[in-house]
Design a protein around this motif. Structure first.
Motif, PDB file in Angstrom:
ATOM      1  N   TRP A 102      49.005  34.660  40.911  1.00  0.00           N
ATOM      2  CA  TRP A 102      49.251  33.724  42.014  1.00  0.00           C
ATOM      3  C   TRP A 102      47.971  33.341  42.744  1.00  0.00           C
ATOM      4  N   THR A 103      46.826  33.891  42.317  1.00  0.00           N
ATOM      5  CA  THR A 103      45.554  33.548  42.963  1.00  0.00           C
ATOM      6  C   THR A 103      44.840  32.460  42.152  1.00  0.00           C
ATOM      7  N   TYR A 104      44.017  31.683  42.828  1.00  0.00           N
ATOM      8  CA  TYR A 104      43.457  30.435  42.290  1.00  0.00           C
ATOM      9  C   TYR A 104      42.665  30.641  40.994  1.00  0.00           C
ATOM     10  N   GLN A 105      41.645  31.502  41.029  1.00  0.00           N
ATOM     11  CA  GLN A 105      40.802  31.691  39.846  1.00  0.00           C
ATOM     12  C   GLN A 105      41.606  32.243  38.668  1.00  0.00           C
ATOM     13  N   ALA A 106      42.433  33.252  38.928  1.00  0.00           N
ATOM     14  CA  ALA A 106      43.230  33.857  37.857  1.00  0.00           C
ATOM     15  C   ALA A 106      44.245  32.869  37.290  1.00  0.00           C
ATOM     16  N   LEU A 107      44.824  32.021  38.144  1.00  0.00           N
ATOM     17  CA  LEU A 107      45.759  30.988  37.675  1.00  0.00           C
ATOM     18  C   LEU A 107      45.066  29.971  36.773  1.00  0.00           C
ATOM     19  N   LEU A 130      39.584  27.559  30.869  1.00  0.00           N
ATOM     20  CA  LEU A 130      38.413  28.017  31.619  1.00  0.00           C
ATOM     21  C   LEU A 130      37.529  28.841  30.687  1.00  0.00           C
ATOM     22  N   TYR A 131      36.268  28.412  30.537  1.00  0.00           N
ATOM     23  CA  TYR A 131      35.342  29.084  29.631  1.00  0.00           C
ATOM     24  C   TYR A 131      33.956  29.093  30.264  1.00  0.00           C
ATOM     25  N   LEU A 132      33.407  30.285  30.479  1.00  0.00           N
ATOM     26  CA  LEU A 132      32.079  30.437  31.084  1.00  0.00           C
ATOM     27  C   LEU A 132      31.944  29.616  32.381  1.00  0.00           C
ATOM     28  N   ASN A 133      32.947  29.746  33.243  1.00  0.00           N
ATOM     29  CA  ASN A 133      32.965  29.102  34.569  1.00  0.00           C
ATOM     30  C   ASN A 133      33.061  27.576  34.515  1.00  0.00           C
ATOM     31  N   ARG A 134      33.462  27.050  33.388  1.00  0.00           N
ATOM     32  CA  ARG A 134      33.684  25.600  33.269  1.00  0.00           C
ATOM     33  C   ARG A 134      35.139  25.372  32.872  1.00  0.00           C
ATOM     34  N   VAL A 135      35.845  24.569  33.688  1.00  0.00           N
ATOM     35  CA  VAL A 135      37.247  24.290  33.399  1.00  0.00           C
ATOM     36  C   VAL A 135      37.368  22.880  32.838  1.00  0.00           C
ATOM     37  N   GLN A 195      33.923  29.536  46.395  1.00  0.00           N
ATOM     38  CA  GLN A 195      33.563  30.896  46.778  1.00  0.00           C
ATOM     39  C   GLN A 195      34.526  31.469  47.805  1.00  0.00           C
ATOM     40  N   LYS A 196      34.999  30.609  48.702  1.00  0.00           N
ATOM     41  CA  LYS A 196      35.907  31.069  49.754  1.00  0.00           C
ATOM     42  C   LYS A 196      37.333  31.275  49.245  1.00  0.00           C
ATOM     43  N   HIS A 197      37.776  30.411  48.315  1.00  0.00           N
ATOM     44  CA  HIS A 197      39.205  30.380  47.978  1.00  0.00           C
ATOM     45  C   HIS A 197      39.568  30.829  46.565  1.00  0.00           C
ATOM     46  N   LYS A 198      38.613  31.214  45.727  1.00  0.00           N
ATOM     47  CA  LYS A 198      38.962  31.557  44.341  1.00  0.00           C
ATOM     48  C   LYS A 198      39.915  32.754  44.260  1.00  0.00           C
ATOM     49  N   GLY A 199      39.871  33.635  45.275  1.00  0.00           N
ATOM     50  CA  GLY A 199      40.779  34.780  45.282  1.00  0.00           C
ATOM     51  C   GLY A 199      41.992  34.603  46.167  1.00  0.00           C
ATOM     52  N   SER A 200      42.207  33.372  46.663  1.00  0.00           N
ATOM     53  CA  SER A 200      43.325  33.118  47.595  1.00  0.00           C
ATOM     54  C   SER A 200      44.610  32.768  46.849  1.00  0.00           C
ATOM     55  N   PRO A 201      45.774  33.052  47.463  1.00  0.00           N
ATOM     56  CA  PRO A 201      47.049  32.620  46.884  1.00  0.00           C
ATOM     57  C   PRO A 201      47.076  31.094  46.753  1.00  0.00           C
ATOM     58  N   PHE A 202      47.738  30.597  45.730  1.00  0.00           N
ATOM     59  CA  PHE A 202      47.680  29.165  45.435  1.00  0.00           C
ATOM     60  C   PHE A 202      48.159  28.277  46.581  1.00  0.00           C
ATOM     61  N   TYR A 221      40.954  38.380  35.168  1.00  0.00           N
ATOM     62  CA  TYR A 221      40.620  38.041  36.550  1.00  0.00           C
ATOM     63  C   TYR A 221      41.552  38.696  37.572  1.00  0.00           C
ATOM     64  N   ILE A 222      42.765  39.080  37.163  1.00  0.00           N
ATOM     65  CA  ILE A 222      43.687  39.738  38.105  1.00  0.00           C
ATOM     66  C   ILE A 222      43.106  41.092  38.503  1.00  0.00           C
TER      67      ILE A 222
END
Length: 588
Positions: free
Chosen positions: A234-239, A246-251, A286-293, A547-548
């Motif tokens: 449910w977090t942004y980066q992991a979703l 997503l490959y090597l930080n490029r989506v 940086q601020k929101h990659k770990g935030s809930p969607f 990433y979770i």
């Protein structure tokens, strides 16, 4: 945070400056040069240095070692490659062909004496000994994806994959080869020897100095927790990693060809792909990659509203400035507004960059939201959290599996596997047959289940089941007014869920060690290093990470004042990639 990214990036910048410290705040033109890398080198550089940064360091061309390359005899070449037989042969060929003015050879891991002698012989035969200016071992055989996250490799990752390690017919020689490839003890000791690139120091370390702040090193086997890599998140980066490419930080996103109909008889337009880099320079990321969607969607909308207000202000000022000779009121406003407009115009580059990042996250978040809504991923996430925390269910598992509108066959299989893995007792034969029939009817491949059944039987004998703690989610009611009035994101039907803080199995092990709650380790450091041992940790998962798990460790470190944790894994896989490996292991 442990500045692994800073260390790796600064080591690369030093390498690109002919292995000399880069000069700071200098207006001098850089020395123009060519960068030659193999696929391993490309993967290491890609997440850390942009094309613009390479250009700023004087890299005019960056080419793959085994591509067709024309001679550029008046330009030096910096090589960054693995010391493989194939690569050494190609370097020797380049020397014979005298492609470049000079050669700076940088090997990702240590080159053997015999291969070094091969290069020397080729240089001697080509009368090019004086052209080989420097040879360096860089000890950079890992990919840095975050300041506190690294992966061993992307190329040939199938050789050290979960499947490779756990296949039933693996030979002793194969396992020894895998362990030799991973061999973290050797990598860490190499890193300590290399004063230019220590994991345990920042960018200020001088040559010849070593840091002896030794961290706690936790080596974990993927088999201690197979539920987390399958979990709908449910977090942004992991979703993004779960549902997008997503490959090597490029989506990479597929863009629809537009609403215009193709002419009769013409081929339908192909969907184009657009790529976006998710970098450390992107403050929103940086601020929101770990935030809930839902929180991310609201924040994107707020950023968009702020940008539109700034844009409207610039337009308003321009309009006022154009009211020449209209009336006394307009003229009296000119001096005031000239300063305001000048200020607004001077901030335009910053405003345009802000708009670029807003567009990026609007597009990425919209693509993620499409998957959430079409597959009911909020339902899966909430249900799996309840399974893992042994909470009361408000819906039967069979109902979700049988619902044709809830998720893909893979989503249903992931859910069932999590149920099977986390249950204290496996379902009875009768219940299992009922589940299997529902899964087959939903179009699922049962191969992963075949493997998980064997794994569960083995782990039941070998160890206690993993503990997922008091996990769970809280519904937060309706979305804010921002999301209900002219929002880019139509969140109707999506649950506004918020994660409750809890420790996953790997984090629980780390917490026990760092807080000395238990002592499964045979070595206790001497008193003078005990303090850093309990404040600084590297967690490495053999068999693959996700990433979770990474985000859970980040959240843990934030909650524990003064503790720093770095996460590494042999490979980073999405749930889809992990399912494929389980399927291979379960095929009869």
């Amino acid at each position: 945070m442990i500045e692994v990214a800073l260390s790796a990036a600064s080591a690369l910048k030093r390498m690109l400056n002919f292995n000399a410290p880069p000069l700071k705040n200098t207006a001098a033109e850089p020395v123009w040069k060519v960068l030659i890398y193999d696929r391993f080198g490309q993967d290491i550089i890609s997440p850390l240095l942009s094309v613009k940064e390479l250009r700023d360091m004087g890299i005019t061309l960056h080419l793959l070692l085994h591509s067709d390359r024309d001679p550029i005899p008046d330009v030096p070449a910096i090589y960054f490659v693995m010391p493989t037989e194939e690569n050494i042969d190609r370097i020797c060929q380049d020397l014979r062909n005298q492609l470049y003015e000079s050669y700076y050879l940088n090997f990702i891991s240590a080159i053997s004496r015999s291969k070094l002698e091969d290069i020397a012989s080729a240089a001697l035969a080509a009368n090019a000994v004086n052209l080989v200016t420097k040879v360096f071992d860089q000890y950079l055989n890992f990919i840095t994806l975050e300041d506190d996250m690294f992966v061993l490799c992307n190329q040939n990752k199938e050789q050290i994959s979960y499947h490779a390690i756990n296949k039933p017919d693996i030979m002793d020689t194969e396992m020894e080869g895998i362990m030799d490839t991973i061999k973290l003890d050797k990598k860490l000791r190499e890193n300590l020897r290399d004063a230019r690139n220590s994991l345990f120091t920042g960018d200020t370390m001088g040559a010849g100095q070593f840091s002896f702040q030794r961290p706690l090193f936790v080596l974990a086997d993927r088999n201690l927790d197979l539920a987390t890599p399958l979990h709908h998140t449910w977090t942004y980066q992991a979703l993004i990693h779960d549902v997008l490419d997503l490959y090597l930080n490029r989506v990479s996103l597929e863009e629809s060809p537009g609403s215009e109909a193709s002419p009769a008889g013409a081929r339908p337009k192909k969907k184009s792909k657009k790529s976006y880099d998710l970098t450390a320079a992107d403050k929103f990321w940086q601020k929101h990659k770990g935030s809930p969607f839902p929180e991310v969607a609201e924040s994107v909308q707020e950023e968009l509203d702020t940008y539109r207000a700034q844009e409207d202000e610039v337009k308003r000022l321009k309009s006022i400035m154009g009211l020449e000779g209209e009336d006394d009121g307009a003229i009296s406003m000119l001096s005031d507004n000239t300063a305001k407009l000048t200020s607004a115009v001077s901030s335009l580059p910053e405003l345009l960059e802000k708009k670029r990042l807003i567009d990026l996250h609007t597009n990425v978040a919209t693509a993620v939201l499409d998957h959430i809504k079409s597959r009911k991923l909020d339902v899966y996430f909430e249900y799996e959290e309840k399974l893992m925390s042994k909470s009361t269910m408000d819906k039967s598992l069979l109902d979700i599996i049988s619902d044709p509108d809830a998720g893909t066959p893979e989503d249903k299989m992931r859910l069932f596997l999590i149920y099977y893995i986390t249950s204290q007792q496996p379902p009875s034969e009768g219940d299992l047959e009922q589940y299997k029939k529902a899964l087959i009817d939903a179009g699922c491949d049962l191969s992963p289940l075949n493997y998980i059944k064997q794994w569960k039987a083995f782990t039941k004998m070998a160890a206690a089941p993993a503990n997922y703690g008091n996990s769970g989610v809280k519904p937060m009611g309706l979305f804010s007014r921002v999301m209900n009035t002219g929002s880019q994101f139509v969140m109707e039907g999506v649950k506004n869920l918020v994660l409750k803080q809890h420790n996953l199995p790997v984090t629980r092990i780390l917490d026990n060690l760092m807080d000395m709650k238990s002592n499964p380790v045979s070595f206790i450091p001497p008193p003078q290093t005990l303090q850093t041992f309990l404040l600084l940790a590297i967690v490495f998962v053999v068999g693959g990470g996700n990433y979770i798990e990474y985000q859970n460790l980040v959240d843990y470190a934030k909650a524990k004042q003064g503790k720093r944790v770095m996460y590494g894994c042999s490979e980073l896989f999405s749930a889809t990639q992990f399912m494929k490996q389980l399927s291979q292991l379960g095929q009869k």
